[in-house]
Write an enzyme that holds these catalytic residues in place. Sequence first.
Site, PDB file in Angstrom:
ATOM      1  CD  GLU A  72      -0.417  -8.291  32.317  1.00 21.36           C
ATOM      2  OE1 GLU A  72      -1.451  -7.673  31.990  1.00 21.36           O
ATOM      3  OE2 GLU A  72      -0.176  -8.635  33.493  1.00 21.36           O
ATOM      4  NE  ARG A 115       5.692 -10.037  43.065  1.00 22.13           N
ATOM      5  CZ  ARG A 115       4.644  -9.474  42.474  1.00 22.13           C
ATOM      6  NH1 ARG A 115       3.423  -9.870  42.778  1.00 22.13           N
ATOM      7  NH2 ARG A 115       4.805  -8.510  41.586  1.00 22.13           N
ATOM      8  CE  LYS A 130       4.206  -4.730  34.577  1.00 24.23           C
ATOM      9  NZ  LYS A 130       3.764  -5.451  33.375  1.00 24.23           N
TER      10      LYS A 130
END
Length: 749
Positions: free
Chosen positions: A31, A258, A268
């Site tokens: 994104e 992850r 983020k």
Amino acid sequence: MNESKDFLRTIVEEDLASGKFQEVHTRFPPEPNGFPHIGHAKSIVINFGIARDYHGRCNLRMDDTNPITEDTRYVEALKDAVHWLGFEWDDGIRHTSDYFPRLYDYAVQLIKMGKAYVDSLNEEEIREYRGTVTEPGRRSKYAQRSVEENLDLFERMKNGEFKEGEHVLRAKIDMGAANMQLRDPLLYRIRHVHHHRTGDTWSIYPMYDFAHCLSDYIEGITHSFCTLEFENNRAIYDWVLDTLELEPPRPYQYEFARLAITYTVMSKRKLLELVNEGKVNGWDDPRMPTIAGYRRRGYTKESILNFCDQIGIAKANSTVDVAQLEFAIRDDLNTKVPRVMCVLDPLKVTIENYEGSEEIDASYYPHDVPKEASRKLPFSKEIYIERDDFDENPPKGYFRLTPEQPVRLKHAYIITCKEVVKDADGNVVEIKAEYHPDSKSGQDTSGIKVKSAIHWVDAKGAKKAEVRLYDRLFKEEAPKGMEDLNPDSLKVIEHALVEPAVITERPDERFQFERQGYFYADPVDYSDEHPVFNKIVALKDSWSKKRKAPEKAPKPQPKKVQIDGEVAPMNEAEQARFDKYTDELKLGTEVANTLARDEKLSHFYEEALSVLQSPVSLANIVANEVARELKEKEIDALKFTPKQIAGLVKMVEEGTISSKIAKQVFEEMTVSGKDPEKIVEEKGLVQISDPAQILPIIEEVMAKNPDNVAKFKAGNTKLLGFFVGQVLKSTGGKANPKVVNELVAKKLK
């Protein structure tokens, strides 16, 4: 390709072997709502790396479905990160917004099939109706709308006739599903926001779960690799593709763990908070875990790639110690960067019996780095040393300059303190000393024994520099938020002194400042008039000392030398070994300390020495690689013997294998216990020294890089290292670095 297959590569190989897919096609779909961080680096390496390893393709796709948070500068940062890490995407950059018309058509198709409906519950009601992990959800009354009504409402949503939150489009799946993701998930929501690519064309935007699987399908993706938090979302991924009965082939989703790192946040939202609240100086602040931050700090792409390779690809989440990342950059820079001298906290020393000046020839690299380059160090009667390299009342084990203890100036002479000059407050402001003319490094006949060498700069020749000492941004191992920020994460030294060659010759952009750490010329703020250096990483992990002692005492480990007054004084046996190693065997102080202080390690070293009379080379491998193995094992549990280590060193010295290959062979020895000669034979690792074999590779590298050849011939001699590195990489590290250096230099003339 990696010799050891991770589970994702195993899946890919099975799919190719079975004929399920003819070609591997992956994608990296970030994104564009923030700068990419180290977690994205892992995903980049997986997606682009697997595509490369199996001669497939990888797309770079911007998942731009939320215009509220997106920005074109984030798109540029993502592109830059992929390029910097050495990868190329297939056939231009994609955007999910490229597919908005097709996604809308797919949504209409689901409505017509009775598999999607427009819901008019508000956000709170939707949450309430969803149920819990122990209670099924309730379907909205609006699910009873006719196909015609749903089509009408959905088109009007697209045309901007409704307020945000007034309606959503939902899939009609199963409100009682154990996997709560399947309880009629949202497919579209209304957003009256300007999109950075599509402008004001759309008033509705697809949700990730709907857009992602269909974008993969549209692009012909075969393997959609996601992190574990999307594991439950795979059911929606499959439901959308299966329900629409799309023409095969279709993509499949697979999840991997992850990346989580100690002392680091990678949310983020939290990173954006750090930037917006001014806790850091932007996304590329060298303390940030962003790729831009690591680059500005001075990390190399090789260190990031090696780190990603070392941590591997796992199926279960875990947290990686940030020390492993710091080790990766140390390991990479250790054999690359020149060693120079920089004094951060200067203390003046006047050498009263020295007259005139001279230039001392000093190598940029230690003997175990296969590079040859040197510089001239100006030397005169006034120099500066580090303030803490002198102590008037030293603690036990202090090896540096004191009123009674002489010390060696690195590359130069031994000096002795004669007088301590203080100001009115009793602070030491100057040392008056004398030097010993017959003690020059490499020509020492003075007979004076010293236990340490300190760095220094010449008072007249030194250049002023700003040095930024960066440390970990958070003080807690598992930081929760801003309250865990490390107040000492940045210290700026405005008047450090560096030796002149660092500025005037610029042999590199990265340096090891002797005894200080690794540093990088800041790519934004540096100029020759105002040099600025960022600390990349310390020479060793100092944070381990700050951690609380474990409840159970750890197994005793061989002590590393610490010429900073923190180690206990040697006993008689240790001192005898130390004297022997430094006086007779000419070992460096640090290595001698490491060996002398550990009886078992010393015994191992001397056994190896009885097989091969190569004291310095053997000492280096025993004090580093062998000692590292002993952190986890008792000496009796080692798979290899002193004789085998001697054999490994002999092969390096005879030119059979390179130093780089020796590390690979050693790692195999720690597991299998095989003789190094056997490993080299089985794996075909013999060093290539024949120019006839190396020259074609050099010519191929030059042919692939005509721009860099032109730049080199135009005067950019730093590119010599680039060409040497490419040749060594092409041979898997087998080529003799010295021969490669010579041949490349000749070819580029």
